[in-house]
Design a protein around this motif. Structure first.
Motif, short mmCIF file in Angstrom:
data_model
loop_
_atom_site.label_atom_id
_atom_site.label_comp_id
_atom_site.label_asym_id
_atom_site.label_seq_id
_atom_site.Cartn_x
_atom_site.Cartn_y
_atom_site.Cartn_z
N ILE A 129 11.18 -10.46 2.73
CA ILE A 129 11.81 -9.09 3.06
C ILE A 129 12.23 -8.48 1.76
CG2 ILE A 129 12.88 -10.05 5.32
CD1 ILE A 129 15.66 -9.94 3.76
N GLY A 130 12.21 -6.88 2.18
CA GLY A 130 12.48 -6.21 0.99
C GLY A 130 12.81 -4.73 1.41
N ILE A 131 12.72 -3.93 0.43
CA ILE A 131 13.28 -2.59 0.48
C ILE A 131 12.52 -1.62 -0.29
CG2 ILE A 131 15.67 -3.09 0.48
CD1 ILE A 131 16.22 -2.88 -2.46
N SER A 132 12.71 -0.16 0.09
CA SER A 132 11.62 0.72 -0.09
C SER A 132 12.77 2.10 -0.38
CB SER A 132 10.40 0.99 0.86
OG SER A 132 9.70 1.89 0.27
N ASN A 133 12.35 2.57 -1.55
CA ASN A 133 12.99 4.03 -1.66
C ASN A 133 14.64 3.88 -1.81
OD1 ASN A 133 10.66 5.88 -1.46
ND2 ASN A 133 10.65 5.23 0.60
N PHE A 134 14.83 2.65 -2.50
CA PHE A 134 16.60 2.37 -2.71
C PHE A 134 16.69 2.99 -4.02
CE2 PHE A 134 16.44 0.51 1.39
CZ PHE A 134 17.40 -0.26 1.76
N THR A 135 17.84 3.55 -4.25
CA THR A 135 18.40 3.92 -5.52
C THR A 135 18.85 2.84 -6.29
OG1 THR A 135 20.58 4.41 -4.70
CG2 THR A 135 18.95 6.23 -4.54
N ILE A 136 19.58 2.79 -7.45
CA ILE A 136 20.12 1.74 -8.38
C ILE A 136 21.36 1.29 -7.63
CG2 ILE A 136 21.43 1.38 -10.38
CD1 ILE A 136 19.52 3.18 -12.18
N ALA A 137 22.00 2.27 -7.26
CA ALA A 137 23.27 1.79 -6.28
C ALA A 137 22.98 1.22 -5.11
CB ALA A 137 24.13 3.03 -6.09
N GLN A 138 21.99 1.66 -4.28
CA GLN A 138 21.66 0.83 -2.96
C GLN A 138 21.00 -0.61 -3.38
OE1 GLN A 138 19.22 4.14 -1.80
NE2 GLN A 138 20.86 4.85 -0.49
N MET A 139 20.09 -0.63 -4.51
CA MET A 139 19.94 -1.88 -4.75
C MET A 139 20.85 -2.84 -4.94
SD MET A 139 16.46 -1.86 -7.33
CE MET A 139 16.83 -0.36 -8.33
N ASP A 140 21.91 -2.45 -5.73
CA ASP A 140 22.98 -3.39 -5.98
C ASP A 140 23.69 -3.72 -4.68
OD1 ASP A 140 22.57 -3.42 -8.71
OD2 ASP A 140 24.02 -1.63 -9.16
N GLN A 141 23.94 -2.72 -3.87
CA GLN A 141 24.46 -3.08 -2.63
C GLN A 141 23.61 -4.00 -1.65
OE1 GLN A 141 25.29 0.73 -0.15
NE2 GLN A 141 26.16 -0.20 1.24
N ALA A 142 22.33 -4.05 -1.72
CA ALA A 142 21.61 -4.66 -0.79
C ALA A 142 21.58 -5.92 -1.36
CB ALA A 142 20.12 -3.97 -1.00
N ARG A 143 21.61 -6.33 -2.90
CA ARG A 143 21.73 -7.58 -3.38
C ARG A 143 22.83 -8.35 -3.21
NH1 ARG A 143 19.17 -10.00 -7.45
NH2 ARG A 143 17.88 -10.08 -5.72
N GLU A 144 23.94 -7.42 -2.95
CA GLU A 144 25.51 -8.16 -2.68
C GLU A 144 25.40 -8.46 -1.21
OE1 GLU A 144 29.91 -6.19 -2.80
OE2 GLU A 144 28.50 -5.65 -4.42
N ILE A 145 24.71 -7.77 -0.17
CA ILE A 145 24.65 -7.97 1.02
C ILE A 145 23.73 -9.23 1.37
CG2 ILE A 145 23.88 -7.39 3.20
CD1 ILE A 145 24.78 -4.26 2.50
N LEU A 146 22.88 -9.11 0.87
CA LEU A 146 21.93 -10.43 0.88
C LEU A 146 22.11 -11.63 0.30
CD1 LEU A 146 18.57 -8.18 1.60
CD2 LEU A 146 19.87 -9.56 3.11
N GLY A 147 23.10 -11.66 -0.68
CA GLY A 147 23.13 -12.90 -1.40
C GLY A 147 22.08 -13.82 -1.90
N ASP A 148 22.01 -14.80 -1.42
CA ASP A 148 20.85 -15.78 -1.74
C ASP A 148 19.52 -15.44 -1.31
OD1 ASP A 148 22.90 -17.07 -3.45
OD2 ASP A 148 23.13 -18.44 -1.85
#
Length: 269
Positions: A129-148
């Motif tokens: 799974i992954g993301i597209s068109n995410f900003t720096i802040a959104q990448m950080d948020q996604a990383r926090e949500i998805l954890g491992d």
């Protein structure tokens, strides 16, 4: 086979429809591409699926990406929409499912749609799974949500006129591979004098130089082309080695020229 990383170049299918999409995918696979990128919004998943099945290349040897459109981000919609994508693509799973754009104005909470995407992965609808068109802040948020759970890529616009350096470097710092779409700036690279000059020195084309520059940054380019000769040239661009001076000259072309910038886009970095 299950891919542990993205193949180093992909065939983009944005704006390709019907027979053009099918034939372009079939031709790309015959030339050696093993990474095909599509999306629900491109309205060509069925044609892409036809191109794959008619290519004769085993499905397990092809890395296939699709993207979920922002009107399908509610948990109840997301998995159904991905299942519908698989039906159109004539496959039981994709290798990578991306959120095409973050939810406009956070209408759907990121935790909801990334959680649903992870559920789809657990159900075997997608390997990664992954993301597209995410900003720096959104990448950080996604990383926090998805954890491992690894974020396989952030797919963003990258070409010599939009180096997108802050986002690229932040993704790479987080261990997220960047996929670069529109690496040829919808053909504008062909008209640039710096790229023409560097291309002439390498007996190459400006398009090849642009792709080589994207790849030199550790980014996976996904150029789109319907012509087999261009597809082969794009593939061959990975063999091109640019000097440090040439890379610096291309870096200097950055003018923050964004081509994909819809009204619902996030506040870019």
């Amino acid at each position: 086979m299950s891919f542990t990383r993205l193949p180093s170049i992909g065939m983009g299918t944005f704006r390709l429809k019907g027979n053009d999409a099918r034939d372009a995918v079939k031709s790309a696979l015959s030339l050696g591409y093993r990474h095909i990128d599509t999306a629900q919004m491109y309205d060509n998943e069925a044609a892409v699926g036809d191109g794959i099945t008619s290519s004769g290349i085993p499905r397990r040897d092809i890395f296939l990406t699709t993207k979920i459109w922002h009107d399908k981000l509610h948990a109840s919609d997301l998995i159904n929409s991905l299942q519908a994508s698989l039906d159109r693509l004539k496959t039981d799973h994709v290798d990578l499912a991306l959120i095409h754009w973050p939810s406009p104005d956070d209408e759907v909470p990121m935790a909801e749609y990334l959680g649903a995407l992870r559920d789809a992965q657990r159900e075997g609808l997608t390997d990664h799974i992954g993301i597209s068109n995410f900003t720096i802040a959104q990448m950080d948020q996604a990383r926090e949500i998805l954890g491992d759970t690894p974020i396989f890529t952030n797919q963003v616009e990258v070409h010599p006129f939009l180096s997108n350096r802050a986002v690229v470097e932040h993704a790479q710092k987080l261990g997220i591979t960047v996929t670069g779409y529109m690496p040829l700036a919808v053909g504008k690279v062909m008209e640039d004098e710096t790229l023409q000059r560097i291309a002439a020195a390498h007996n190459a084309t400006p398009a090849q130089v642009a792709i080589a520059w994207v790849a030199s940054r550790g980014i996976v380019p996904i150029p789109s082309s319907t012509r087999p000769s261009h597809q082969k040239a794009n593939l061959d661009a990975l063999k091109l080695r640019l000097s440090d001076d040439e890379i610096q000259a291309i870096n200097a072309l950055d003018r923050n020229e964004r081509i994909a910038n819809p009204g619902f886009a996030p506040a870019w970095d």
